[in-house]
Scaffold this motif. Structure first.
Motif, PDB file in Angstrom:
ATOM      1  N   THR A 363     121.919  11.407  -6.638  1.00 55.12           N
ATOM      2  CA  THR A 363     120.998  11.179  -7.749  1.00 55.12           C
ATOM      3  C   THR A 363     119.686  10.562  -7.279  1.00 55.12           C
ATOM      4  O   THR A 363     118.603  10.990  -7.698  1.00 55.12           O
ATOM      5  CB  THR A 363     121.665  10.260  -8.790  1.00 55.12           C
ATOM      6  N   LEU A 364     119.771   9.571  -6.397  1.00 53.52           N
ATOM      7  CA  LEU A 364     118.565   8.892  -5.927  1.00 53.52           C
ATOM      8  C   LEU A 364     117.699   9.786  -5.052  1.00 53.52           C
ATOM      9  O   LEU A 364     116.535   9.461  -4.806  1.00 53.52           O
ATOM     10  CB  LEU A 364     118.953   7.626  -5.174  1.00 53.52           C
ATOM     11  N   ALA A 365     118.244  10.917  -4.582  1.00 55.78           N
ATOM     12  CA  ALA A 365     117.463  11.844  -3.768  1.00 55.78           C
ATOM     13  C   ALA A 365     116.781  12.934  -4.590  1.00 55.78           C
ATOM     14  O   ALA A 365     115.943  13.674  -4.071  1.00 55.78           O
ATOM     15  CB  ALA A 365     118.353  12.491  -2.706  1.00 55.78           C
ATOM     16  N   LEU A 366     117.119  13.039  -5.864  1.00 54.99           N
ATOM     17  CA  LEU A 366     116.543  14.099  -6.699  1.00 54.99           C
ATOM     18  C   LEU A 366     115.115  13.751  -7.123  1.00 54.99           C
ATOM     19  O   LEU A 366     114.743  12.585  -7.199  1.00 54.99           O
ATOM     20  CB  LEU A 366     117.426  14.304  -7.940  1.00 54.99           C
ATOM     21  N   PRO A 367     114.301  14.765  -7.433  1.00 51.82           N
ATOM     22  CA  PRO A 367     112.926  14.498  -7.870  1.00 51.82           C
ATOM     23  C   PRO A 367     112.892  13.832  -9.242  1.00 51.82           C
ATOM     24  O   PRO A 367     113.625  14.224 -10.148  1.00 51.82           O
ATOM     25  CB  PRO A 367     112.307  15.906  -7.963  1.00 51.82           C
ATOM     26  N   GLY A 368     112.063  12.815  -9.377  1.00 53.63           N
ATOM     27  CA  GLY A 368     111.906  12.154 -10.668  1.00 53.63           C
ATOM     28  C   GLY A 368     112.339  10.705 -10.625  1.00 53.63           C
ATOM     29  O   GLY A 368     112.372  10.067  -9.575  1.00 53.63           O
ATOM     30  N   SER A 369     112.687  10.176 -11.808  1.00 53.96           N
ATOM     31  CA  SER A 369     113.091   8.779 -11.930  1.00 53.96           C
ATOM     32  C   SER A 369     114.600   8.690 -12.135  1.00 53.96           C
ATOM     33  O   SER A 369     115.256   9.668 -12.496  1.00 53.96           O
ATOM     34  CB  SER A 369     112.357   8.115 -13.102  1.00 53.96           C
ATOM     35  N   VAL A 370     115.150   7.491 -11.883  1.00 52.76           N
ATOM     36  CA  VAL A 370     116.595   7.271 -11.962  1.00 52.76           C
ATOM     37  C   VAL A 370     116.855   5.991 -12.743  1.00 52.76           C
ATOM     38  O   VAL A 370     116.184   4.972 -12.522  1.00 52.76           O
ATOM     39  CB  VAL A 370     117.209   7.146 -10.551  1.00 52.76           C
ATOM     40  N   TYR A 371     117.834   6.039 -13.655  1.00 52.06           N
ATOM     41  CA  TYR A 371     118.290   4.854 -14.381  1.00 52.06           C
ATOM     42  C   TYR A 371     119.656   4.442 -13.844  1.00 52.06           C
ATOM     43  O   TYR A 371     120.535   5.286 -13.640  1.00 52.06           O
ATOM     44  CB  TYR A 371     118.392   5.125 -15.883  1.00 52.06           C
ATOM     45  N   VAL A 372     119.826   3.138 -13.620  1.00 57.27           N
ATOM     46  CA  VAL A 372     121.091   2.575 -13.138  1.00 57.27           C
ATOM     47  C   VAL A 372     121.591   1.593 -14.186  1.00 57.27           C
ATOM     48  O   VAL A 372     120.905   0.627 -14.526  1.00 57.27           O
ATOM     49  CB  VAL A 372     120.898   1.850 -11.791  1.00 57.27           C
ATOM     50  N   TYR A 373     122.785   1.831 -14.709  1.00 58.72           N
ATOM     51  CA  TYR A 373     123.361   0.941 -15.713  1.00 58.72           C
ATOM     52  C   TYR A 373     123.992  -0.264 -15.033  1.00 58.72           C
ATOM     53  O   TYR A 373     124.674  -0.141 -14.015  1.00 58.72           O
ATOM     54  CB  TYR A 373     124.408   1.703 -16.532  1.00 58.72           C
ATOM     55  N   GLN A 374     123.776  -1.441 -15.590  1.00 56.23           N
ATOM     56  CA  GLN A 374     124.288  -2.671 -14.987  1.00 56.23           C
ATOM     57  C   GLN A 374     125.765  -2.542 -14.636  1.00 56.23           C
ATOM     58  O   GLN A 374     126.577  -2.084 -15.438  1.00 56.23           O
ATOM     59  CB  GLN A 374     124.068  -3.862 -15.919  1.00 56.23           C
ATOM     60  N   GLY A 375     126.097  -2.952 -13.414  1.00 54.37           N
ATOM     61  CA  GLY A 375     127.461  -2.858 -12.944  1.00 54.37           C
ATOM     62  C   GLY A 375     127.773  -1.593 -12.175  1.00 54.37           C
ATOM     63  O   GLY A 375     128.757  -1.541 -11.431  1.00 54.37           O
TER      64      GLY A 375
END
Length: 534
Positions: A363-375
Motif C-alpha cells: 500500500t505504501l508503495a502505490l501512487p497517492g496518499s495512504v491512511y493508517v488507522y490507529q493500531g
C-alpha cells in the motif's frame, strides 16, 4: 524533536501518510477510562516519530455518543469527555509545530436528536419552519400509522420514527441521528460556517462522513419503485454542494477527503473533479480479498478512474468501521463486507500478521496518499468484546446478530507493564482490552527490530526520503502467477508475493526493505513484500 523534511510536492495531500485517531481509544490523559485530547497531545511525539504527515480525528464534538460521536449536538463545542475547544486549538498548533497537519470529521447527513435545531423542530410542530430543516412527513395508512416510505437503514432496522404529534422523521442511521434537509439554504449555510470555524483554527482538512447520502429526492419515493436515480444515494444535487464547499476550502488552502461508498467508478470520479473534493477513500481496495489478480484489477481500476480528473488515489486497509487487517487477512474469506460480519469467524493471526505486513508495504508503495488507522502500526487484531460490553448501535439494532464495530475500537496498548497497558486510565477503559494486549504494546515493539511498529516506522521514513514514492506513475512488471510487481520512478520496484511458494526477485542493485525475511537463497517467501532499487 526536529520537524520532518518537507513534502516532495506543494500539494502535500497528494502523497501524504495520514494517521486516523479514534479519540476515545487513543490515549487517556485524565484517567477516567476514555481517551481524550490531552492523551493525544501527550502522544504527539510518537506520531512524529512514526513519520505521518497529518492526523484525521473522528468526531470530538459535543455528542451523546450514541454512535461514537457521529451524532453531533454542537460542532463548535468539544465534548467534555474529550476536553475543551481551547485544548483542541492547542492540539492543532502543537501538532503543526511537529510538521503534522490536522483533519477533522464533519458529519453533514445528520445531527444528534439533542441538536438545538432538532429539539426546536420537535417543539414547533407540523408545518413549522423548524421542521423544514429535517425530513418530517405524515405517515401512510388509514391513521398515519405506517412509515412514509420503505427506505432501508444504513444500520439494521427502519429509517422512520414517529413523534407524539403523529408525524414521522427520517433517519438513515439511528433514530438519534435525524437526517438534515439539504435542499434548505440554512442547512448549507450552517455547514459552510462550520467549515470556516475549524479552518480558522488551523485545521488543514476535513473528512466528510457518508458523503454520498446528503441529497434526497424531494418526493421521498419508495426505493422499490425502481427506475431513475437512487432516491438518497449519489444524487446529482450533491455536486453543487461540494463545489460550494470547495470554494470555502480554497480560501484557506484546506483539503477534503470524502467517505464515498460507490461501486460505479465513473460516478465515483465525479466527486474528485478539480472544483469538488480533493480525495476520496478507496473502499474497493479496502474490501478486496488478499488475491493478486483481484488486487491488480482494483489498483488498475482505481488509477484509471482517478486519471481523468487528475486526483490522487487514497489507499486504506482499515478504519474504525471495519474488521482489523490482521484478523481479516487470517480468515478463509479475506474480503470485507458488512453483510457477512458474524461472531466466531476463525482467523489464523500468524498468517494474518504476515499478510498485513506485506499489505502495508504494498500500500505504501502505490501512487497517492495512504491512511493508517490507529493500531494498524502495532499489528492489533480485532478484539472479541463481551456482548454485555458492546456499545455499537449496529450490534443493538441487529438484535445482537451483528458483532458491531467495537472490536476495532479497543483502547491502544502503550506500555506492556503498566495498568491497562499504559492507556492512561485509572479505572477500566470504556472497552475492555484483551488479555494478550501487552504483547502488542508500543514500548515493547519500539525495542524490537522485527516488530510491526518498526516496519511501519522504517517504511514511512523511506517513503518520505526516497525518490519514487508518492504521487506519480506506476508500471506493472512481468511476474509469476500470484505475484504483484511494479516499478515506480527513479528505479524503485515493489514486489508482493501472494502465491504459495517462494519466487525469485527481479534484477536489482539493493533491497530497501522487506516485510519479512528472505529465504536463505534470497528468494521472496509467500505473503511477503519487498522494496527494491533496480
Amino acid at each position: 524533536m526536529a520537524a520532518p523534511t518537507p513534502q516532495r510536492t506543494g500539494d502535500w495531500w497528494r502523497d501524504a501518510v495520514i494517521y486516523q485517531v479514534y479519540p476515545r481509544s487513543f490515549a487517556d490523559g485524565d484517567g477516567d477510562g476514555t481517551g481524550d485530547l490531552a492523551g493525544v497531545r501527550a502522544r504527539l511525539p510518537y506520531l512524529a516519530e512514526l513519520g505521518v504527515d497529518a492526523v484525521w480525528f473522528t468526531p470530538w464534538y459535543l455528542s451523546p455518543l450514541v454512535d461514537g460521536g457521529y451524532d453531533v449536538a454542537d460542532y463548535r463545542t468539544v465534548d467534555p469527555a474529550f476536553g475543551t475547544l481551547a485544548e483542541a486549538e492547542k492540539l492543532i498548533a502543537e501538532a503543526r509545530e511537529l510538521g503534522i497537519r490536522t483533519i477533522v470529521d464533519i458529519v453533514p447527513n445528520h445531527v444528534s436528536d439533542q441538536h438545538p435545531w432538532f429539539r426546536a423542530a420537535l417543539a414547533a410542530g407540523p408545518g413549522s419552519p423548524e421542521r423544514a430543516l429535517f425530513h418530517f412527513r405524515p405517515g401512510r395508512g388509514a391513521h398515519g400509522e405506517l412509515p412514509p416510505n420503505d427506505w432501508p437503514s444504513q444500520f439494521t432496522g427502519g429509517t422512520w420514527t414517529r413523534v407524539p404529534d403523529g408525524e414521522w422523521y427520517l433517519h438513515l442511521f439511528t433514530p438519534q441521528q435525524p437526517d438534515l434537509n439539504w435542499a434548505h439554504p440554512a442547512v448549507r449555510q450552517e455547514h459552510e460556517d462550520v467549515l470556516r470555524f475549524w479552518f480558522e483554527r488551523g485545521v488543514a482538512g476535513v473528512r466528510i462522513d457518508s458523503a454520498a447520502l446528503l441529497a434526497k429526492d424531494p418526493a421521498l419515493p419508495d426505493l422499490t419503485e425502481g427506475g431513475g436515480p437512487h432516491p438518497f444515494v449519489d444524487r446529482d444535487e450533491l455536486h453543487d454542494i461540494y463545489r460550494s464547499w470547495r470554494a470555502v476550502a480554497d480560501e484557506y488552502g484546506a483539503v477534503f477527503v470524502g467517505e464515498v461508498w460507490l461501486p460505479d467508478a465513473e460516478r465515483f470520479a465525479r466527486y474528485l473533479r478539480p472544483d469538488e473534493l480533493h480525495t476520496a477513500f478507496n473502499f474497493t481496495f479496502l474490501t478486496c480479498p488478499w488475491e493478486a489478480d483481484r488486487l491488480r484489477r482494483c489498483i488498475d481500476g482505481t488509477l484509471a478512474e482517478h486519471a481523468p480528473v487528475k486526483a490522487p488515489a487514497t489507499w486504506v486497509l482499515c478504519n474504525h468501521d471495519v474488521t482489523r487487517t490482521v484478523t481479516r487477512y487470517g480468515r478463509a474469506d479475506t474480503a470485507f463486507d458488512f453483510a457477512t460480519k458474524a461472531f466466531g469467524t476463525p482467523s489464523d493471526l500468524t498468517l494474518g500478521t504476515r499478510r498485513a505486513r506485506a499489505a502495508a508495504l504494498l500500500t505504501l508503495a502505490l501512487p497517492g496518499s495512504v491512511y493508517v488507522y490507529q493500531g494498524e502500526e502495532l499489528g492489533l487484531p480485532e478484539a472479541d468484546i463481551p456482548t454485555d460490553r458492546i456499545q455499537d448501535p449496529m450490534h443493538v439494532r441487529s438484535g445482537g446478530s451483528d458483532p458491531g464495530r467495537d472490536g476495532c475500537r479497543v483502547p491502544l496498548p502503550w506500555a506492556a507493564a503498566e495498568p491497562h497497558c499504559g492507556f492512561g486510565s485509572r479505572t477500566p477503559p470504556w472497552l475492555p482490552q484483551p488479555a494478550d494486549w501487552p504483547s502488542y504494546a508500543a514500548d515493547r515493539q519500539a525495542a524490537d527490530p522485527r516488530s510491526m511498529l518498526t516496519l511501519y516506522r522504517r517504511a514511512i521514513a523511506l517513503r518520505r526520503t526516497t525518490p519514487g514514492f508518492g504521487d506519480g506513475p506506476l508500471t506493472w512488471l512481468t511476474a509469476p502467477a500470484g505475484v504483484l510487481a511494479f516499478a515506480r520512478p527513479h528505479g524503485l520496484v515493489c514486489v508482493a508475493n501472494l502465491s504459495t511458494a517462494p519466487v525469485d526477485l527481479p534484477a536489482h542493485t539493493a533491497v530497501l526493505l522487506t516485510s519479512g525475511p528472505l529465504t536463505p537463497g534470497s528468494r521472496l517467501p509467500p505473503d511477503t513484500t519487498a522494496w527494491l532499487r533496480a
